[in-house]
Design an enzyme around this catalytic site. Structure first.
Site, short mmCIF file in Angstrom:
data_model
loop_
_atom_site.label_atom_id
_atom_site.label_comp_id
_atom_site.label_asym_id
_atom_site.label_seq_id
_atom_site.Cartn_x
_atom_site.Cartn_y
_atom_site.Cartn_z
N HIS A 47 -47.64 -7.94 -9.39
CA HIS A 47 -47.03 -9.23 -9.08
C HIS A 47 -46.18 -9.68 -10.41
O HIS A 47 -45.08 -10.22 -10.40
CB HIS A 47 -47.84 -10.14 -8.64
CG HIS A 47 -47.24 -11.35 -8.03
ND1 HIS A 47 -46.01 -11.23 -7.24
CD2 HIS A 47 -47.38 -12.73 -8.36
CE1 HIS A 47 -45.69 -12.59 -6.67
NE2 HIS A 47 -46.26 -13.43 -7.70
N ASP A 84 -46.65 -4.37 -6.58
CA ASP A 84 -47.03 -5.70 -6.55
C ASP A 84 -47.82 -5.62 -5.23
O ASP A 84 -47.07 -5.37 -3.98
CB ASP A 84 -45.89 -6.57 -6.22
CG ASP A 84 -45.94 -7.92 -5.97
OD1 ASP A 84 -47.19 -8.50 -5.68
OD2 ASP A 84 -45.12 -8.82 -6.23
N SER A 129 -41.87 -15.43 -6.94
CA SER A 129 -43.15 -15.59 -6.04
C SER A 129 -43.11 -17.03 -5.58
O SER A 129 -42.00 -17.13 -4.71
CB SER A 129 -44.20 -15.55 -7.45
OG SER A 129 -45.62 -15.94 -6.76
#
EC number: 2.3.1.46
Lengths: 383, 383
Positions: B353, B320, B155
């Site tokens: 995610h 995601d 991320s």
């Protein structure tokens, strides 16, 4: 659409007062209440050409036209309803009703609770889609309308149309459900709950009693609307309209506005907090969350729709990630398994959930063609 | 993974103090600062086996193991880093660094501004991914590490790894970028801005100066976290875990908890508001928004990555929707057009995610295999 499509022009809302209490799904009841309505076109002699338009979260009875003293206050579905428009007011008598609990004149949380003399606030009973439909049926009774040619709505309005087909199967010939869903997903509920939490925890909310304090929980409403707005637009549409465009051409390295999308959302949030009631926001999102006609048939939507009699038009939009086409297809499948007459269109439009309010020729033509068929049926042709 | 995978055990963070000012991308500079770090494993004699792990929004230098006095305080990537784990601390010397501006011991908004003697608050300079990387490079210098075997992150951590490959191309052999993106979309920025607005408009925020008032903008942090959390999970995963399950078995017709998903999100929001700093939330989301290495190459990501020298591993997760596989593929394409060595895996995982933090055998095996190759390269084999 006809090229001669025009506006219904200046319109005047009416207040209908109901004295008999309305029993609600929660077990509570509303003692007496007022509903604001607007009508467009002319009811024919056998009262067979009435179309009920159901509104979504922040809309009202003001579906089409404008007010003589507010020429810019144009109805929320003015592109859909009017002379020569898809729902043609030269042929149909169209009714918009502001739902119970809303904040556009119908009885709601800002009005006095007869039991206390003070505004209901957060004590206004939580109403459901089915409660609204029951209240709308009383409006139909008052106007002498036994059966609607069609009941129609988008999003939460589509839920009401669907509920009509279940609760009053013989009172509508056609049911038009656009960009809707048979029930909210966990993610849908999650977004609604964050919005509610923003309002409920705003110190200016005062437990729903903010009217007495002369304040409005603006911060909460603003955040709630910003969250909602993100879910109404598609990712692609946001990318197309705003992308990473910067308001001032460069990063500001602070917490003001950097990106155009921030400016847009904050503006939308500010505008909303100027006119929308916080308690209404709470109760309408609850009505959304609670809608689930298959809840009492063990999750079997086909069983929930088994006694419907209407013909159906459903439409969804490819980029709608709030109520995706898949959710509309669930309704279509359940209707088909009941051998109902169903038309379904999945419209390739970039605008996300909001597409149901926007001008898209394929979409408007689809609805126009469907209402032409309804009209032909009324005239004795083949519907 | 080896079946003998274990924990790094009890660990001790260290505080590294830096006296020389750090020039920031905004034009501001930080006079002097402390960075908290943790290390696991042993640096080899030629200092070639170091792996830097970069953290995302709410994580820290505490990547693996636990604290002797807090045995339940386990590092955020403990399933990834440890003896016999994918990043094997028997072979690699792993470093976690709490970024500048975070709230886990490194210099941040809650610390005194030397210019005023009072906490920085919202005056703490907005730092960027590149600023963090520059600060991390100083940690490497301090530890005598010229070149990392790998810089790795998920991320926002993946953005830092990517920035390393651009800013210090000869200081990393491998760059591991998981569930990341070359830049935020308008929708990503929109979610961050709503979260920031919730904090900024919380009356307890006091313009960032809440420390002096002895309060915390809990309401804003809570809403911010709830919004974030929705974007970390997939719609399907939420449906699977929570669906429309009711906490008390029936509708409550009020504004307490009806659905399990509401209970879960509010709990996550409450927990977060207990430990996270509001100013840190603001600045870290700004770092996310600002990251856009192609900004100075006219949007051409390949040009932005032209001078990279590392080999790359990228991984994304099918569900995601925050940083979708498509965003990882953009990075892969840009690297391939530069003839870089790239491995890419799109992992079919249901967890959205957050999958980058979770146990998924295919994912962990992929990373393990990649680090085996890195180790083989260090040992003189084929990397």
């Amino acid at each position: 659409m006809s090229t001669s499509a025009g506006s219904v022009g200046a319109v005047t809302p009416q207040a209908l007062c109901f004295d008999e209490p309305l029993a609600l799904q929660s077990g509570a009841s509303i003692a007496g209440y007022t509903l604001m309505i607007e009508t467009y076109g002319t009811l024919n002699s056998d009262k067979s050409n009435a179309v009920l338009i159901c509104h979504a979260l922040n809309a009202s009875h003001h579906v089409a036209g404008y007010y003589a003293d507010q020429p810019k206050n144009i109805g929320w579905w003015d592109n859909m309803v009017g002379p020569g428009k898809p729902v043609d007011t030269k042929r149909f008598f169209v009714i918009g009703i502001n739902n119970l609990g809303s904040c556009f004149g119908s009885t709601g949380p800002m009005h006095p609770n007869p039991a206390t003399g003070k505004p209901y606030g957060a004590d206004f009973p939580v109403v459901t889609v089915e409660d609204w439909v029951n209240a709308q049926a009383r409006v139909a009774d008052r106007l002498g309308i036994r059966q609607f040619a069609a009941v129609m709505g988008g999003s939460l309005g589509g839920m009401q149309a669907l509920a009509w087909s279940i609760l009053y199967p013989d009172r509508l010939q056609h049911c038009v459900v656009i960009a809707s869903t048979p029930k909210l997903s966990a993610q849908n509920i999650a977004f609604n709950d964050v919005a509610r939490q923003a309002i409920l925890t705003d110190p200016d909310f005062h437990g729903g009693d903010f009217y007495a304090h002369g304040v409005v929980p603006r911060r909460g409403l603003r955040v709630a609307r910003m969250i909602g707005h993100i879910t109404y637009l598609s990712d692609d549409d946001m990318a197309e309209k705003f992308g990473r465009d910067l308001k001032a051409g460069d990063y500001q390295f602070g917490y003001g506005v950097d990106f155009e999308i921030e400016s847009y959302l904050r503006y939308q949030g500010d505008k909303f907090s100027d006119y929308f009631d916080a308690n209404t926001y709470l109760l309408i999102t609850k009505a959304l969350d609670y809608f689930d006609p298959a809840r009492h048939t063990g999750g079997d939507l086909a069983a929930a729709l088994a006694h419907t009699q209407a013909s159906f038009l459903l439409a969804s939009f490819t980029t709608d990630w709030r109520f995706s086409p898949e959710r509309s297809r669930e309704i279509v499948q359940a209707l088909i398994s009941n051998r109902r007459t169903v038309s379904y269109a999945e419209i390739d439009a970039p605008h996300g959930h909001d597409a149901f309010l926007l001008d898209d020729a394929r979409y408007l033509n689809l609805v126009a063609a469907y209402f032409n068929r309804i009209d032909a049926g009324l005239q004795g042709g083949t519907a």
